[in-house]
Design an enzyme around this catalytic site. Structure first.
Site, PDB file in Angstrom:
ATOM      1  N   GLY A   1       0.845  -1.190   0.000  1.00 35.66           N
ATOM      2  CA  GLY A   1       0.000   0.000   0.000  1.00 35.66           C
ATOM      3  C   GLY A   1       0.878   1.238   0.000  1.00 35.66           C
TER       4      GLY A   1
ATOM      5  CE  LYS B   1       4.362   0.924  -5.826  1.00 37.51           C
ATOM      6  NZ  LYS B   1       5.507   1.523  -5.113  1.00 37.51           N
TER       7      LYS B   1
ATOM      8  CB  SER C   1       9.040   7.554  -5.119  1.00 35.73           C
ATOM      9  OG  SER C   1       9.109   6.712  -6.250  1.00 35.73           O
TER      10      SER C   1
END
Length: 335
Positions: A134, A189, A252
């Site tokens: 998640g 993703k 990220s």
């Protein structure tokens, strides 16, 4: 109190070791690297990958895989995806029938197109394999910043055991039976996040990123549903939720690598500078092959593959995406 071992001492494994220790569990952290274990013992933090997050006292650190696994209620596999199979092979002889393995590694194995749970189940068939994923940057979880995540398992009982082990005031856990959808969203993703980073590196704006996020989740959902995942999963925490945080945050590594490539650096140069495994690079090829196998149109994934592996200029890829034939956004007929 449960006995939990983190197999992997990178940023995510380290952050999760803090979560379960904060929850009162007996925690062990394993790494193949003795230097890494010595650092954790001496500094009580992952200085290289999660600096500033001080780990609680009482965690056992070891390079002995048997010591980490035997007698544990739950094993959390937190190694980078390229090392998931080889690590599972080493774990197999020590894993007891029904022992829970929670996979927090995100990726698709390039050579087999298998998800990480498929890989571990193939190598350790006696285990009860589950996943946890998640929108959850290790840097924020380690600092106790409120985070919400999903535990996926084959049985409700196992999912709820994971939920109970991890959930606290800053780490909320939902449950789901859709392990496949969760893993596909978590892996793909990262490829879209590379694209978002490239757009940032090229100097594009919020409009561009919004388009990449929304069209990216459309591509991932088409493929995921064709492969057997549930549509609701891709519009939940492990789909659009994970995609938003990965495309928007400087935590990220995929976005950071994309920014560097958008600024003109090669894939290898960008990965070296980020100095962590950039999972999207490994998932990009698998995503493209899966799109061809299931005959699903995934133009962003296709363009990222050309940039990564064929030397295509990122600005040209964006131009080609913009100039594709006009289409209807939703799959419905006019009245």
């Amino acid at each position: 109190m449960a006995k939990i071992a983190l197999i992997g001492a990178g940023s995510w494994g380290t952050a999760l070791s803090k979560v379960v220790t904060d929850n009162g569990h007996d925690t062990c952290v394993w790494s193949i690297d003795q230097r890494e274990i010595d650092m954790l013992r001496e500094k009580h933090q992952q200085v290289e990958k999660l600096p500033g997050v001080i780990l609680p006292e009482g965690i056992l650190y070891t390079t002995d895989l048997a010591e980490a696994i035997k007698g544990r209620d739950m094993l959390v596999l937190a190694v980078p995806s390229p090392f998931a199979r080889s690590t599972a092979q080493k774990m197999k002889e020590f894993v007891e029938p029904g022992q829970i393995i929670v996979i927090v590694t995100k990726g698709i194995e390039e050579s087999t197109l298998m998800t990480m749970s498929d890989v571990v189940e193939q190598e350790i068939p006696q285990a009860d394999v589950a996943v946890l994923c998640g929108p959850s940057h290790a840097e924020e979880v380690g600092k106790g910043i409120p985070t919400t995540i999903v535990a996926g398992a084959h049985s409700k009982e196992t999912a709820e055991k994971i939920q109970a082990a991890f959930m606290n005031e800053y780490f909320r856990v939902y449950t789901s039976p859709d392990m496949l959808g969760m893993e596909l969203g978590a892996a793909l993703k990262n490829v879209i996040a590379l694209a978002a980073g490239m757009a940032d590196g090229l100097g594009y704006g919020d409009n561009t990123k919004a388009a990449l996020i929304t069209r990216g989740i459309t591509e991932i959902t088409r493929l995921g549903v064709a492969m057997g995942g549930h549509m609701e999963t891709f519009y939940g925490l492990t789909g659009v939720g994970d995609l938003i945080v990965t495309c928007a945050s400087m935590h990220s590594r995929n976005r950071r690598a994309g920014i560097l490539m958008g600024q003109g650096k090669s894939m290898d140069e960008a990965m070296k500078e980020v100095n962590q495994v950039v999972e999207g690079v490994y998932s990009a090829k698998a995503g493209k092959v899966l799109s061809e196998k299931y005959q699903i149109e995934m133009p962003i994934i296709a363009q990222i593959n050309q940039i990564l592996f064929e030397g295509k200029d990122a600005s040209l890829a964006v131009k080609e995406l913009m100039l594709r034939d006009g289409k209807n956004e939703i799959q419905t007929d006019w009245k």
